[in-house]
Design a protein around this motif. Sequence first.
Motif, PDB file in Angstrom:
ATOM      1  N   ASP A 142       0.702  -1.252   0.014  1.00  0.00           N
ATOM      2  CA  ASP A 142       0.097  -0.007   0.032  1.00  0.00           C
ATOM      3  C   ASP A 142       0.743   1.004  -0.230  1.00  0.00           C
ATOM      4  OD1 ASP A 142      -2.163  -1.481   0.108  1.00  0.00           O
ATOM      5  OD2 ASP A 142      -2.602  -1.327   2.086  1.00  0.00           O
ATOM      6  N   ALA A 143       1.909   1.252   0.654  1.00  0.00           N
ATOM      7  CA  ALA A 143       2.959   2.417   0.717  1.00  0.00           C
ATOM      8  C   ALA A 143       3.686   2.413  -0.564  1.00  0.00           C
ATOM      9  CB  ALA A 143       3.745   1.991   1.777  1.00  0.00           C
ATOM     10  N   GLY A 144       3.611   1.603  -1.629  1.00  0.00           N
ATOM     11  CA  GLY A 144       4.261   1.647  -2.940  1.00  0.00           C
ATOM     12  C   GLY A 144       5.849   1.232  -2.767  1.00  0.00           C
ATOM     13  N   ALA A 145       6.153   0.394  -1.823  1.00  0.00           N
ATOM     14  CA  ALA A 145       7.636   0.125  -1.343  1.00  0.00           C
ATOM     15  C   ALA A 145       8.253  -0.736  -2.733  1.00  0.00           C
ATOM     16  CB  ALA A 145       7.647  -0.594  -0.130  1.00  0.00           C
ATOM     17  N   LEU A 146       7.483  -1.522  -3.314  1.00  0.00           N
ATOM     18  CA  LEU A 146       7.837  -2.413  -4.107  1.00  0.00           C
ATOM     19  C   LEU A 146       7.806  -1.671  -5.874  1.00  0.00           C
ATOM     20  CD1 LEU A 146       7.190  -4.287  -2.010  1.00  0.00           C
ATOM     21  CD2 LEU A 146       6.828  -6.026  -3.692  1.00  0.00           C
ATOM     22  N   GLY A 147       7.018  -0.606  -5.771  1.00  0.00           N
ATOM     23  CA  GLY A 147       6.992   0.151  -7.180  1.00  0.00           C
ATOM     24  C   GLY A 147       5.884  -0.628  -7.867  1.00  0.00           C
ATOM     25  N   GLU A 148       6.121  -0.799  -9.017  1.00  0.00           N
ATOM     26  CA  GLU A 148       5.146  -1.700  -9.964  1.00  0.00           C
ATOM     27  C   GLU A 148       5.279  -3.253  -9.764  1.00  0.00           C
ATOM     28  OE1 GLU A 148       3.485  -2.541 -14.243  1.00  0.00           O
ATOM     29  OE2 GLU A 148       5.359  -1.337 -14.098  1.00  0.00           O
ATOM     30  N   VAL A 149       4.455  -3.793  -9.181  1.00  0.00           N
ATOM     31  CA  VAL A 149       4.471  -5.190  -8.893  1.00  0.00           C
ATOM     32  C   VAL A 149       4.211  -5.916 -10.432  1.00  0.00           C
ATOM     33  CG1 VAL A 149       3.575  -7.215  -8.135  1.00  0.00           C
ATOM     34  CG2 VAL A 149       3.614  -5.197  -6.737  1.00  0.00           C
ATOM     35  N   ARG A 150       5.354  -6.696 -10.784  1.00  0.00           N
ATOM     36  CA  ARG A 150       5.267  -7.028 -12.113  1.00  0.00           C
ATOM     37  C   ARG A 150       5.081  -8.896 -12.176  1.00  0.00           C
ATOM     38  NH1 ARG A 150       5.924  -3.814 -16.394  1.00  0.00           N
ATOM     39  NH2 ARG A 150       7.086  -5.378 -17.587  1.00  0.00           N
ATOM     40  N   THR A 151       5.326  -9.252 -11.010  1.00  0.00           N
ATOM     41  CA  THR A 151       5.156 -10.863 -11.050  1.00  0.00           C
ATOM     42  C   THR A 151       5.070 -11.172  -9.609  1.00  0.00           C
ATOM     43  OG1 THR A 151       5.772 -13.027 -11.883  1.00  0.00           O
ATOM     44  CG2 THR A 151       7.517 -11.454 -11.289  1.00  0.00           C
TER      45      THR A 151
END
Length: 335
Positions: A142-151
């Motif tokens: 929710d905080a965007g720590a991963l950026g865009e989740v791709r897989t």
Amino acid sequence: MTSSRAHLRWGILATGGIAHAFTSDLRTAGLSVQAVGSRRKEAADAFAASFEIPSAYGSYEQLVSDPDVDIVYVATPHTLHAEDAMLALEHGKHVLIEKPLTANAREAAAVREAAASRGLLAMEAMWTRYLPHMRRIHELLDAGALGEVRTVFADHTQSLPTDPAHRINALKLGGGALLDLGIYPVSFVCDILGAPTSVLAQARLGETGADTEVATIFTHAGGAVSTTLSSSRAAGPNTAHIVGTDARIDIDRVWYCPTTFRLSAPDGTVIEEFSSRVDGRGMQYQALAAEEIIAAGDRDSAILPIDESVAIMATLDKIRRQIGVRYGADGPDGS
């Protein structure tokens, strides 16, 4: 989750291994277990003695008729979940139904409608979703720590009995790796990425026609992809991974139980490490959530809404149609 809960009186429907594990965790958390029901009175009596439960019944009808029971945990085999949940709902009881919610999406939708029409909670007991490490993972997402989740990819693989009569191999009980084990990674990828927009599945079937290995490839909204693997004949790593453009999360063995995970940068630098500290197996968190939902006057789980449980069953139906596994409860179209 808040500390406000309804202090419900639980009834346990069936007395198998999962019912023992769940009831043990209820006791660990100090929750009230009022009654247990079995098809055999001696089994109910033994179960009640093990957990100091006041009432033991030799039928499910007696259990759900007990006015001192507020909510029923349905712990029967998969193909009986709908029937037994309906019985409890018809007697005005909330239900927490062991995963998978039912044997197929049609049954799941019927349970959903029955609960809604009576103003009762019907909730799938996908206990993994309520564990502390999963709640922290959602905070990071929710905080965007991963950026865009791709897989996302995950496995649930165990070496279980090969006896054709064992429930894992018995089609009449909803046997097969998919519904017993594969539902964990399937539910996980849906939790992270949403329902799949396309489903591809391959499987190996055992001697009884039940699936022993199932591999899936899903695509999701926005183009993300996921893979899952389940097996009832060989134990693999049982890990899970969420990979984003800015970071990834690696959940250690056994990822669907209380465990550790690491948030790492693309170069491997560990940004955060989380370790679960849980009493018992951890199944009490879903029960506490159910009590909090009811105390708040709600009738659905925000963590796993009943609509999502129905959608997951529809995905499992698609997988089964592709791999050629059918149950007696399935309609002409395999659902």
